[in-house]
Design an enzyme around this catalytic site. Structure first.
Site, PDB file in Angstrom:
ATOM      1  N   ASP A  25       0.860  -1.180   0.000  1.00  0.00           N
ATOM      2  CA  ASP A  25       0.000   0.000   0.000  1.00  0.00           C
ATOM      3  C   ASP A  25       0.904   1.240   0.000  1.00  0.00           C
ATOM      4  OD1 ASP A  25      -2.161   1.645  -0.054  1.00  0.00           O
ATOM      5  OD2 ASP A  25      -3.138   0.854   1.739  1.00  0.00           O
TER       6      ASP A  25
HETATM    7  C1  BGC Z   1      -5.003   3.220   0.181  1.00  0.00           C
HETATM    8  C2  BGC Z   1      -5.248   2.113  -0.830  1.00  0.00           C
HETATM    9  C3  BGC Z   1      -5.169   2.673  -2.219  1.00  0.00           C
HETATM   10  C4  BGC Z   1      -3.820   3.353  -2.407  1.00  0.00           C
HETATM   11  C5  BGC Z   1      -3.632   3.940  -3.792  1.00  0.00           C
HETATM   12  C6  BGC Z   1      -3.749   4.004  -0.116  1.00  0.00           C
HETATM   13  O1  BGC Z   1      -3.605   5.078   0.726  1.00  0.00           O
HETATM   14  O2  BGC Z   1      -4.944   2.655   1.466  1.00  0.00           O
HETATM   15  O3  BGC Z   1      -6.488   1.524  -0.605  1.00  0.00           O
HETATM   16  O4  BGC Z   1      -5.353   1.643  -3.160  1.00  0.00           O
HETATM   17  O5  BGC Z   1      -3.710   4.405  -1.460  1.00  0.00           O
HETATM   18  O6  BGC Z   1      -4.416   5.031  -4.015  1.00  0.00           O
END
Ligand code: BGC
Length: 772
Positions: free
Chosen positions: A317
């Site tokens: 993530d």
């Molecule tokens: C979130 C994810 C997301 C990623 C990309 C993160 O902060 O937790 O769910 O896919 O950002 O945008």
């Protein structure tokens, strides 16, 4: 002789095979060759650096520029989960990296033009490996303007309609492929147990069984039933695991949960997504029981890969490998963080430069093996081949207008919005509203804006969104005079003066529709009060929205409250005074029309809550499938019951249920059983009822929830009509973890409960005995 040998070696080193020197293209570019063969061939030609590049993801240029324009300093960058650029790296540097084959994937690419441009650069690289484009397409590909936006997942789950949800995902995949995206960071499989957490709106609610069913529907919609091809995208089951029950309601905060709770509540959606063939999995920001998820070898390798057979790849993530050192302090520096994460099972880094160098150094220092890198790269390349990217990584920009927001997709968005809306209160039968000859006032911060698109959506073209005001005007036509008092969209800007003016406007009307709630749009800054990283220590409607409703109610006119929000709000004050309450969640592009159709009675509401509503923040956590002792004692002077509970939802008609009947009242532990109930529409109009089946497990050494959902079906009934609804319970559904954590069929007396909500008074019960 020596010269000949050197010549051959040089040819091999430049990656050319004997055939290619005669102009034949390499085997991996042959679409007829088997994917395994193509992967092997390509891998055999790659340098170590080219391999590691496949594990590296970056954000797109336009996004980088916008982040820079926001003048983000290094501290802001570190803390931001939404914005990124790379200090020291210019857009030109990144372009060069792509054309040298040093990047394998992108996220936050903001337009199809940019996606095409990046693919052109990738095709300049030595091996011409296309890029994998990921995007947060949680309910439509809303981050790209012009796309169809479906209700956000919390709303979708209130339809309890897996086929419809699957259809929204399949259409999302088509729109993604038309704009250059191949990978949806969806579904969010977090089981929502804390309304303070801002991301509730992107979940399918509080119940593991429903979350699992919805998650699998999304995966099958995005990826197709059996094979990901050039009309599908890959899905991403996220976030592994339990970030939705943080100890203090805050995103990223630790989760501390027993093995039993994890196995009962949080693991099943992930297990089912692996069984459904999900191509990627994203670990969670948080630590779980002291181990950061991004360095959690047990979760990533032992449980998902070895125990459940996951054969896709992991994406970290946003900056969570960095957080291993910077936040969790389980690594001394980024290098060790990368090491720990890759060792735990990580395959791709979201996002940026601090990944490739540490890996190359570790391989040079014999800390990591190239074979380990090959494993990850093989998984990533396989997906790129399956998606057909080597055949055509581009999109036809001219065809985009005819492929986005098509009539068919609009119709699905409307149908999903209609079915996602939950009628919570309808006193004195105020709804459906009789429009004829009435003066109707529409007001409130969400009456005429795009908050209904929810999180993970950009602003959409105004012609693609029907606001509540527009919907009511359209549906009322010439029958009613629809007036609008504009309180402004900004919830923090709602003042007592504005409320007073709204009250004045209300006096000249017969009915008031007050549209309040939350705003999760990412383009909003101070006005954003829901969505990712917007966690609250108070779940009342923000600002003066309670006061707005109360003052409007004091006029004596009937007030219908329409809620547009992503999480359950504490609406205890409103509930006492409003004549009717409609929970519309974030209903997407056609939300305003669906709401108006329900207000007018054109559509009979059928949505049922997928999450309970706490009366106040102090009741959290609130969920229907609690343990028997949870409410033995009560709160002093206030009710311990939630205001609305899982499965609740009213209709303009009524239903009655017969006693459920079993095909066998006694079964052995290897048998299933069928439960049948007759449902009658006892009202005077047609409707759809969501029939729910719950189980209470027998007395055992382990405490079990008072009831747990094990089946649901929607039945459509004309006035007076009755139909039989059956459920099959399998041995697996009759199983649970015993005291030693063995998953096996429980023996003894099960209570099987069927009805229209999870409340005891709405359920009819039959007893099933399971013998050895
Ligand atoms: C979130 C994810 C997301 C990623 C990309 C993160 O902060 O937790 O769910 O896919 O950002 O945008």
């Amino acid at each position: 002789m020596r010269i000949v040998v050197i010549f051959i070696l040089v040819l091999l080193a430049s990656g050319l095979r004997a055939g290619e020197s005669r102009g034949k293209s390499p085997l991996y570019l042959d679409p007829k060759a088997k994917i395994e063969v193509r992967v092997d061939d390509l891998l055999s030609r790659m340098t170590l650096k080219e391999k590691v590049a496949q594990m590296c993801q970056y954000v797109g240029f336009q996004h980088m520029r916008e982040a820079e324009e926001r003048r983000m300093n290094s501290q802001l960058l570190k803390n931001s989960d939404a914005w990124a650029f790379y200090p020291g790296l210019t857009v030109k540097n990144i372009e060069d990296m792509v054309s040298r084959g040093e990047i394998g994937s992108f996220l936050h690419v903001l337009s199809p033009e940019e996606a095409n441009k990046l693919q052109h650069l990738a095709l300049k690289s030595r091996l011409k490996i296309p890029l994998l484009m990921g995007i947060d397409a949680l309910h439509g590909n809303g981050m790209i303007p012009g796309s169809t936006v479906y209700p956000s997942p919390i709303g979708l789950s209130c339809t309890w309609d897996t086929m419809l949800v699957r259809k929204t995902a399949a259409q999302t995949a088509l729109e993604m492929r038309s704009t250059g995206f191949h990978w949806a960071f969806s579904p969010n499989l977090d089981v929502a147990r804390d309304a303070r957490w801002g991301r509730v709106g992107e979940t399918f609610g509080e119940d593991t069984y429903l979350v699992t069913a919805m998650g699998v529907a999304v995966i099958k919609g995005l990826q197709g039933e059996n094979q990901v091809g050039d009309k599908q995208v890959i899905a991403c089951a996220k976030h592994l695991v339990a970030g939705s029950e943080p100890i203090n309601g805050l995103n990223v905060a630790p989760s501390d949960l027993s093995e039993r709770t994890l196995r009962d509540v949080y693991y099943p959606p992930f297990k089912a997504s692996v069984a459904a063939g999900v191509c990627t999995v994203m670990p969670a920001h948080n630590e779980i029981n002291g181990i950061a998820c991004h360095a959690n070898r047990y979760l990533m390798t032992d449980l998902l890969r070895k125990e459940w057979g996951f054969n896709g790849f992991y994406i970290s993530d946003f900056k969570d490998i960095e957080r291993l050192a910077e936040v969790h302090r389980v690594a001394v520096d980024q290098s060790e963080a990368v090491y720990k994460s890759v060792l735990a099972g990580m395959d791709m880094h979201m996002h940026g430069p601090q990944f490739m160098e540490p890996i190359l150094e570790m391989i040079a220092g014999n800390k990591l093996t190239e074979e380990r890198i090959d494993e990850s790269v093989r998984r990533i390349l396989e997906v790129k081949f399956r998606l057909g990217l080597f055949e055509n990584p581009f999109v036809d920009e001219k065809k985009i207008p005819e492929r986005l927001f098509t009539k068919e997709h609009q119709q699905t968005a409307l149908e999903a919005a209609r079915k996602s809306i939950v009628l919570l209160k309808n006193s004195r039968g105020i709804l459906p509203l009789k429009f004829m000859g009435k003066r109707i006032l529409v007001t409130g911060p969400n009456a005429n804006n795009q908050a209904m698109l929810g999180d993970w959506s950009a602003l959409q073209p105004v012609d693609n969104v029907v606001t509540v005001l527009q919907g009511v005007r359209k549906v009322a036509g010439k029958d009613a005079e629809v007036n609008f008092f504009d309180t402004g969209d900004a919830i923090p800007g709602l003042s007592r003066e504005i409320i007073q003016s709204a009250v004045e406007a209300a006096r000249n009307n017969d009915v008031i529709i007050a549209v309040i709630g939350e705003n999760a749009l990412r383009c909003e800054s101070v006005n954003r009060n829901s969505g990712e990283n917007i966690d609250r220590d108070d779940i009342n409607p923000a600002g003066l929205q309670n006061e707005l409703v109360e003052e409007l109610c004091k006029t004596g006119k009937p007030v219908v409250v329409v809620l547009i929000n992503g999480r359950p709000l504490s609406i205890t004050r409103i509930q006492k005074q409003a004549a009717a309450i409609i929970e519309a969640w974030e209903p997407g592009s056609y939300g305003g029309q669906a709401i108006a159709e329900i207000l007018s009675g054109k559509v009979n509401p059928s949505g049922k809550l997928s999450i309970s509503f706490p009366r106040s923040v102090g009741q959290i956590p609130v969920f229907y499938n609690h343990k028997p002792s949870q409410y033995v004692r009560k709160y002093l002077r206030t009710s311990s019951e939630p205001l609305y509970t899982f499965g609740d939802g009213l209709s303009y008609t009524s239903y009655s249920y017969s006693e459920p009947v079993l095909d066998k009242s006694y079964i052995g532990s290897d048998e299933g059983v069928t439960v049948t109930v007759e449902v009658t529409n006892t009202g005077d109009r047609e409707g759809e009822e969501i029939v729910q089946m719950y189980l209470r497990y027998p007395v055992s050494d382990v405490t079990r929830a008072v009831k747990e959902l094990r089946g649901f079906r929607t039945v459509s009934l004309k006035a007076g009509e009755k139909k039989q609804v059956s459920f099959v319970l399998t041995p697996e559904e009759l199983s649970s973890y015993d005291a030693e954590m063995n998953f096996k069929v429980d023996t003894g007396e099960f209570m099987i409960m069927v009805g229209g909500s999870s409340r005891d008074e709405d359920l009819k019960t039959v007893v099933l005995t399971v013998g050895e």
